[in-house]
Design an enzyme around this catalytic site. Structure first.
Site, PDB file in Angstrom:
ATOM      1  N   ALA A 116       0.825  -1.271  -0.160  1.00 16.45           N
ATOM      2  CA  ALA A 116       0.066  -0.067   0.059  1.00 16.45           C
ATOM      3  C   ALA A 116       1.042   1.095   0.025  1.00 16.45           C
ATOM      4  O   ALA A 116       0.526   2.146  -0.669  1.00 16.45           O
ATOM      5  CB  ALA A 116      -1.013  -0.086   1.129  1.00 16.45           C
ATOM      6  N   GLY A 141      -6.716   3.565   1.747  1.00 17.00           N
ATOM      7  CA  GLY A 141      -5.672   2.514   1.373  1.00 17.00           C
ATOM      8  C   GLY A 141      -4.429   3.165   1.034  1.00 17.00           C
ATOM      9  O   GLY A 141      -3.745   3.429   2.123  1.00 17.00           O
ATOM     10  N   CYS A 142      -3.856   3.079  -0.230  1.00 16.12           N
ATOM     11  CA  CYS A 142      -2.607   3.614  -0.478  1.00 16.12           C
ATOM     12  C   CYS A 142      -2.288   5.001  -0.089  1.00 16.12           C
ATOM     13  O   CYS A 142      -1.106   5.384   0.328  1.00 16.12           O
ATOM     14  CB  CYS A 142      -2.180   3.385  -1.837  1.00 16.12           C
ATOM     15  SG  CYS A 142      -2.277   1.716  -2.322  1.00 16.12           S
ATOM     16  N   VAL A 143      -3.132   5.805  -0.145  1.00 17.01           N
ATOM     17  CA  VAL A 143      -3.039   7.329   0.201  1.00 17.01           C
ATOM     18  C   VAL A 143      -2.749   7.516   1.801  1.00 17.01           C
ATOM     19  O   VAL A 143      -1.822   8.232   2.214  1.00 17.01           O
ATOM     20  CB  VAL A 143      -4.089   8.089  -0.293  1.00 17.01           C
ATOM     21  CG1 VAL A 143      -3.982   9.747   0.371  1.00 17.01           C
ATOM     22  CG2 VAL A 143      -4.325   8.172  -1.682  1.00 17.01           C
ATOM     23  N   THR A 170       0.471   5.925   2.697  1.00 13.45           N
ATOM     24  CA  THR A 170       1.475   6.716   2.274  1.00 13.45           C
ATOM     25  C   THR A 170       1.891   8.167   3.332  1.00 13.45           C
ATOM     26  O   THR A 170       3.094   8.378   3.459  1.00 13.45           O
ATOM     27  CB  THR A 170       1.688   7.295   0.623  1.00 13.45           C
ATOM     28  OG1 THR A 170       1.696   5.865  -0.020  1.00 13.45           O
ATOM     29  CG2 THR A 170       2.721   8.213   0.275  1.00 13.45           C
TER      30      THR A 170
END
Length: 208
Positions: free
Chosen positions: A122, A151-153, A156
């Site tokens: 992710a 998720g990935c946002v 990060t």
């Protein structure tokens, strides 16, 4: 402010972080899988893609670096670990599968000289060269657009602040499958992990 805002502020959450001296725009997984109507991962709208395109345009006009991520797996998802097992739709990102769903959307396509980072998990930081690249280029602020917010946002943004970078998430430039996880995660990011700015304020700041 709402009662919830008051409660979080009273507990010391949400103190502001200002931009550093050298930002970069980070586009997370803006690929066909999330924007093609027949795709398994289709989110149902493209508003965040249109917003991200405007942010990229502002960044290029200001000479601000643009960095991309996309997900790519080896044969059978061998390098995807338990994440690949947990999320079945990740099979569309296996290299050599014949699918084009992992291609970055033309609306925000990389230009010559842009860095495209491939990842398997992710966060854009986990198992990638992103940290070393940012450090080598003295970048201290990440303007984040992409999918998905929950998720990935989010992953990060959490890793960005953990590694000493200021995460600026563009509210209109990120998206999710449903407004409920989208809004909940934007609230949580703003409270604990970074800043959530509206697109016009971001493009104005980039122009400086």
């Amino acid at each position: 402010m709402t009662e919830l805002d008051d409660d979080y502020a009273g507990a010391g959450f949400g103190r502001p972080l200002d931009w550093g001296e050298k930002p970069a725009v980070l586009l997370i997984d803006m690929v066909r899988a999330y924007f093609e109507p027949d795709a398994e991962l289709y989110m149902g709208n493209r508003d965040c893609l249109d917003s991200a395109a405007r942010v990229v345009s502002a960044a290029r006009a200001a000479g601000v670096p643009v960095i991309y991520t996309r997900v790519v797996y080896g044969p059978g998802g061998i390098d995807g670990g338990l994440f690949f097992k947990k999320v079945g739709a990740l099979r569309h990102f296996v290299s050599g599968s014949g699918s084009d769903l992992g291609e970055i959307m033309p609306d925000v396509a990389p230009e010559a000289g842009d860095l495209v980072i491939t990842k398997q998990y992710a966060s854009a930081f986990f198992g990638t060269t992103l940290t070393a690249t940012l450090a080598a280029n003295r970048i201290d602020t990440l303007v984040i657009c992409g999918v998905s917010t929950s998720g990935c946002v989010r992953a990060t943004a959490v890793d960005a602040i953990s590694n000493g970078y200021v995460p600026i998430v563009v509210r209109q430039g990120v998206g999710d499958r449903d407004p409920r996880p989208h809004e909940a995660n934007l609230f949580d990011i703003a409270a604990k992990y970074g800043e959530v700015w509206d697109e016009p304020a971001v493009t104005e700041r980039l122009a400086r």
